[in-house]
Each structure stands twice: as C-alpha cells, then as structure tokens.
Design a protein around this motif. Structure first.
Motif, PDB file in Angstrom:
ATOM      1  N   LYS A 264       0.829  -1.203   0.000  1.00 35.37           N
ATOM      2  CA  LYS A 264       0.000   0.000   0.000  1.00 35.37           C
ATOM      3  C   LYS A 264       0.869   1.262   0.000  1.00 35.37           C
ATOM      4  N   LEU A 265       0.253   2.389  -0.301  1.00 32.89           N
ATOM      5  CA  LEU A 265       0.977   3.659  -0.445  1.00 32.89           C
ATOM      6  C   LEU A 265       1.833   3.968   0.787  1.00 32.89           C
ATOM      7  N   PHE A 266       1.248   3.856   1.953  1.00 32.61           N
ATOM      8  CA  PHE A 266       1.998   3.961   3.211  1.00 32.61           C
ATOM      9  C   PHE A 266       1.966   2.591   3.870  1.00 32.61           C
ATOM     10  N   ASN A 267       3.141   2.070   4.244  1.00 35.45           N
ATOM     11  CA  ASN A 267       3.134   0.715   4.804  1.00 35.45           C
ATOM     12  C   ASN A 267       3.890   0.592   6.127  1.00 35.45           C
ATOM     13  N   THR A 268       3.420  -0.403   6.915  1.00 36.25           N
ATOM     14  CA  THR A 268       4.114  -0.805   8.145  1.00 36.25           C
ATOM     15  C   THR A 268       4.474  -2.293   8.020  1.00 36.25           C
ATOM     16  N   ALA A 269       4.714  -2.770   6.808  1.00 40.19           N
ATOM     17  CA  ALA A 269       4.938  -4.182   6.441  1.00 40.19           C
ATOM     18  C   ALA A 269       3.594  -4.921   6.472  1.00 40.19           C
TER      19      ALA A 269
ATOM     20  N   LEU B 250       4.080   9.509  -6.975  1.00 41.32           N
ATOM     21  CA  LEU B 250       3.063   8.696  -7.667  1.00 41.32           C
ATOM     22  C   LEU B 250       2.224   9.576  -8.597  1.00 41.32           C
ATOM     23  N   LYS B 251       1.968  10.798  -8.152  1.00 44.75           N
ATOM     24  CA  LYS B 251       1.214  11.722  -9.007  1.00 44.75           C
ATOM     25  C   LYS B 251       2.009  12.033 -10.279  1.00 44.75           C
ATOM     26  N   ALA B 252       3.303  12.344 -10.110  1.00 45.30           N
ATOM     27  CA  ALA B 252       4.142  12.674 -11.263  1.00 45.30           C
ATOM     28  C   ALA B 252       4.226  11.490 -12.230  1.00 45.30           C
ATOM     29  N   LEU B 253       4.381  10.285 -11.689  1.00 44.39           N
ATOM     30  CA  LEU B 253       4.486   9.095 -12.543  1.00 44.39           C
ATOM     31  C   LEU B 253       3.170   8.828 -13.273  1.00 44.39           C
ATOM     32  N   SER B 254       2.049   9.050 -12.580  1.00 40.41           N
ATOM     33  CA  SER B 254       0.736   8.834 -13.215  1.00 40.41           C
ATOM     34  C   SER B 254       0.535   9.808 -14.371  1.00 40.41           C
ATOM     35  N   ILE B 255       0.948  11.049 -14.154  1.00 47.43           N
ATOM     36  CA  ILE B 255       0.807  12.037 -15.222  1.00 47.43           C
ATOM     37  C   ILE B 255       1.722  11.649 -16.400  1.00 47.43           C
ATOM     38  N   TYR B 256       2.883  11.112 -16.087  1.00 47.63           N
ATOM     39  CA  TYR B 256       3.799  10.665 -17.150  1.00 47.63           C
ATOM     40  C   TYR B 256       3.174   9.516 -17.953  1.00 47.63           C
ATOM     41  N   TYR B 257       2.525   8.578 -17.261  1.00 51.31           N
ATOM     42  CA  TYR B 257       1.782   7.509 -17.946  1.00 51.31           C
ATOM     43  C   TYR B 257       0.735   8.116 -18.884  1.00 51.31           C
ATOM     44  N   ASP B 258      -0.041   9.088 -18.359  1.00 49.45           N
ATOM     45  CA  ASP B 258      -1.103   9.716 -19.173  1.00 49.45           C
ATOM     46  C   ASP B 258      -0.516  10.203 -20.495  1.00 49.45           C
ATOM     47  N   VAL B 259       0.621  10.884 -20.404  1.00 50.06           N
ATOM     48  CA  VAL B 259       1.249  11.456 -21.597  1.00 50.06           C
ATOM     49  C   VAL B 259       1.728  10.345 -22.530  1.00 50.06           C
TER      50      VAL B 259
ATOM     51  N   ASP C  44       4.439  12.217   2.058  1.00 49.38           N
ATOM     52  CA  ASP C  44       4.162  13.295   1.100  1.00 49.38           C
ATOM     53  C   ASP C  44       5.008  13.151  -0.155  1.00 49.38           C
ATOM     54  N   GLU C  45       6.254  12.718   0.039  1.00 53.34           N
ATOM     55  CA  GLU C  45       7.134  12.497  -1.108  1.00 53.34           C
ATOM     56  C   GLU C  45       6.583  11.369  -1.992  1.00 53.34           C
ATOM     57  N   ILE C  46       6.077  10.325  -1.355  1.00 55.71           N
ATOM     58  CA  ILE C  46       5.496   9.192  -2.100  1.00 55.71           C
ATOM     59  C   ILE C  46       4.280   9.679  -2.893  1.00 55.71           C
TER      60      ILE C  46
END
Ligand SMILES: *Cc1c(COP(=O)(O)O)cnc(C)c1O
Length: 359
Positions: A181-186, A247-256, A241-243
C-alpha cells in the motif's frame, strides 16, 4: 524485471533508530510507546479524531463489522480486493452486491436501494484505487433506511473528499498499511471513527476484550500490532508526502505516454482529491488485454488483473449479478506504479503496450 508494485523502504538507519528504541524500551507489543506514537502521528496526518492501528486491514474490517453488531445482509461492492467480501462472510453476514459505476469503478449509489430488504443492516463500499465514493449519496440512502456504513479505505491513504480526510466518512472507515500500500508498516491497518464510544468498543475488541488484567469487557480478538511494525511505520511516515508527489508525477507521465492509445482510465470523483495510488487501464476487450498482458510478461513486465474475478463470482459466494463489475473485471489491468519506478521504465512499458496494439 518490473513488478506491478514494490514496497517502500525507509532508509535503514532511520528504521534502526526506532528499532533501537524498541530495545531500549524492552517492549515488543501490547500498545507499546512506538505504536501509540504512530497512532498519534497518523491521527494528525490523516486529520481524524480517533484511529486504532490493527495487525492488518482485513481484521480492521472484521472489527468494524463486529463493533457495529451487524447481522444479516450487508450491501457491498463487487469490485474490490477479496478481503472486502471475505470479511463480511467471516462475520457470518451475507454480502449483497451493488453494481459499480463503469467510469469511477466505485459502488453506484443508484444500484443500492433496490437491494435493501428487511435483513439489510449496512453498506460496505470501498474507495477503489484511492478514488473516493459518492459519500454524500451513500450516506443519504443509509440515513433514510437506518443502515450503518463502513468504508474499506485500504487504498486511500492521503485521499480527500470535499476537502476533508476521506477517513472521516461513514460510521467506521478502515485502512491497510500492508507492504504493497501507499503507506506501509509491512503488515498493518487501522479502524477510524468519529464516534468515541465506537472507538472505545473497538479498542476492547482489538485486545481480547481486556479492560485491565483479568477484566473482560466484551468478546474480543487479537487485532494488535507490534512495536517493530510501528518502528517501520514511524520511519516511513515522514516520506508519505514524497510518495504521494512521486506517484502523481508518474501517473501524469503515464497519461502522456499512453496518449493516442484507446485505453480507458479511471474517472476521478470531482469531489475527490485523489492520491494516485494505482494506475488501472481498461481495454476494449479481454482479448486485447491478454495480448498486451502477455507481451509485457515476455519483456519481464508484470502487470496485475486487479480486480478479477468480480467478487459476486467467487465460488464460495451466492452472488447476485453485477454486470458492470463483471465486465470491468475482465478488461482491467493495473500497470506498474511505485515510488522507485522511473520515467525510463514507464517509456519501456508504454512502448511495449503501443507495439502490442499494432500487431
Ligand atoms: C489490501 C486490501 C485489504 C486488506 O488489507 P490487509 O492489510 O492486506 O489485510 C482490504 N481491502 C482492500 C480493497 C485492499 O486492497
């Protein structure tokens, strides 16, 4: 090899810093100081009044069902991970499937009311892939029929609905902090509620019903999590927040990179501030999906058919039909998306998809 997801690891020395505290405290589990600290920070981060960390996101749903004393039929989504339905069955309730919207992939509120019977006690939707449900519409139906609402929020760390934490919705919301998951504790999860009485009840449920040594307030289960998991979570949380940003930047890159290819992507609820946790695409047919899936696999790119099968089709479920979910389940593929994925890798993935389309 590119997998559909990869767990986020904090820098090892930051994790070890917390592990050192576990040793210094000489305390491994049972609501230890690191777990309490993690809960405090999560309440702040997710802006919720009450939150109890559990051993995983599945037991969180089970505790939620138990705390609301649900029986009979629970109206749920057929399009989610199997845990959403199996938790209902595990609590000896009957899942009844309200079909999804073909664009948001979330429970379509207009399908709910005709499924309500005198046996219905609750609605249990999931905010699929981090996209918030039509929460106001669902609550309105629940209020009109005196039903309780539990949201499976396993995907929606960081998601907001109408500017507020999505975890404030329903009687209880659950979270998962599983490795993927996006934030994990294992392993880990949480139950979240605005209601202090329900919170107190779930605190007993999580800990065998204990209310002090030898005093059992209510029947309980072991839903606790350990100091080592809390240590991993505390080390991970400053990176959330960095994650989210990555993920937002990568998703937008996929869109393009996917532009011009006739793939349908998820429509985000206009009231939702989305967390970009997943990148699902819908193919025109299952045949084309399989062609692309195989072409990617040959190149060591492993996508996932999330979510398939549609949960009303599980062999241990007497499911009512949910044609939209069944159709989407056959045509959906989640593309690799995780913090350490690179733009170069996305170019490789999308060029394989583009080529598989042509021949
Ligand atoms: C991961 C997941 C769960 C279960 O969470 P665990 O922490 O793995 O038990 C429940 N529902 C959904 C939608 C999930 O994706």
């Amino acid at each position: 090899m590119i997998t559909v997801t990869k767990p986020f690891f904090p820098p090892i020395e930051e994790f070890f810093g917390y592990v050192k505290q576990v040793y210094d405290n000489n305390w491994l589990t049972n609501n230890g100081p690191l777990l309490v600290q993690l809960e405090t920070k999560l309440k702040e981060k997710l802006d919720v009044p009450h939150l109890l960390v559990t051993s995983n996101g599945t037991i969180a749903i089970q505790i939620a069902i138990r705390a609301l004393e649900l029986e009979g039929e629970i109206i749920t989504t057929p399009f989610s991970y199997v845990a959403t339905t199996s938790s209902i069955l595990w609590q000896h309730c009957t899942p009844v499937f309200a079909d999804i919207d073909p664009f948001t992939f979330n429970m379509d509120p207009s399908t709910i009311e005709k499924l309500i019977t005198p046996e219905t006690t609750a609605i249990l939707p999931a905010h699929v892939f981090g996209n918030s449900c039509d929460i106001d519409a669902i609550q309105e139906i629940a209020d009109r029929h005196s039903l309780r609402v539990i949201y499976d929020g396993a995907h929606c760390f960081g998601t907001k609905y109408k500017g507020e934490s999505v975890f404030k919705s329903g009687d209880i919301s659950t979270a998962s902090f599983h490795a993927t998951k996006l934030f994990n504790t294992a392993e880990g999860g949480a139950v979240i509620t605005n209601n202090p009485d329900l919170n107190a009840k779930m605190e007993f449920h999580r800990n065998f019903g204990h209310n002090g040594p030898g005093i059992f307030e209510d029947v309980g289960i072991n839903g606790k999590n350990s100091e080592l998991h809390a240590a991993f979570g505390l080390a991970n949380l400053p990176y959330a927040d960095e994650i989210l940003g990555r993920l937002k930047a990568l998703s937008i890159y996929y869109d393009v990179q996917l532009s011009g290819i006739p793939l349908q992507t998820q429509t985000i609820n206009p009231d939702c501030e989305y967390n970009y946790a997943y990148y699902p695409v819908i193919f025109p047919t299952e045949e084309i999906l399989l062609k692309t899936f195989n072409a990617l696999q040959v190149e060591n790119v492993f996508t996932r058919r999330y979510f398939a099968p549609s949960l009303n089709r599980l062999k241990f479920v007497k499911g009512n039909p949910a044609p939209v979910s069944e159709d989407i389940s056959r045509r959906i593929l989640c593309l690799p998306l995780y913090f350490s994925l690179t733009e170069k890798e996305i170019e490789r993935i999308t060029s394989i998809i583009r080529k598989s389309w042509r021949n």
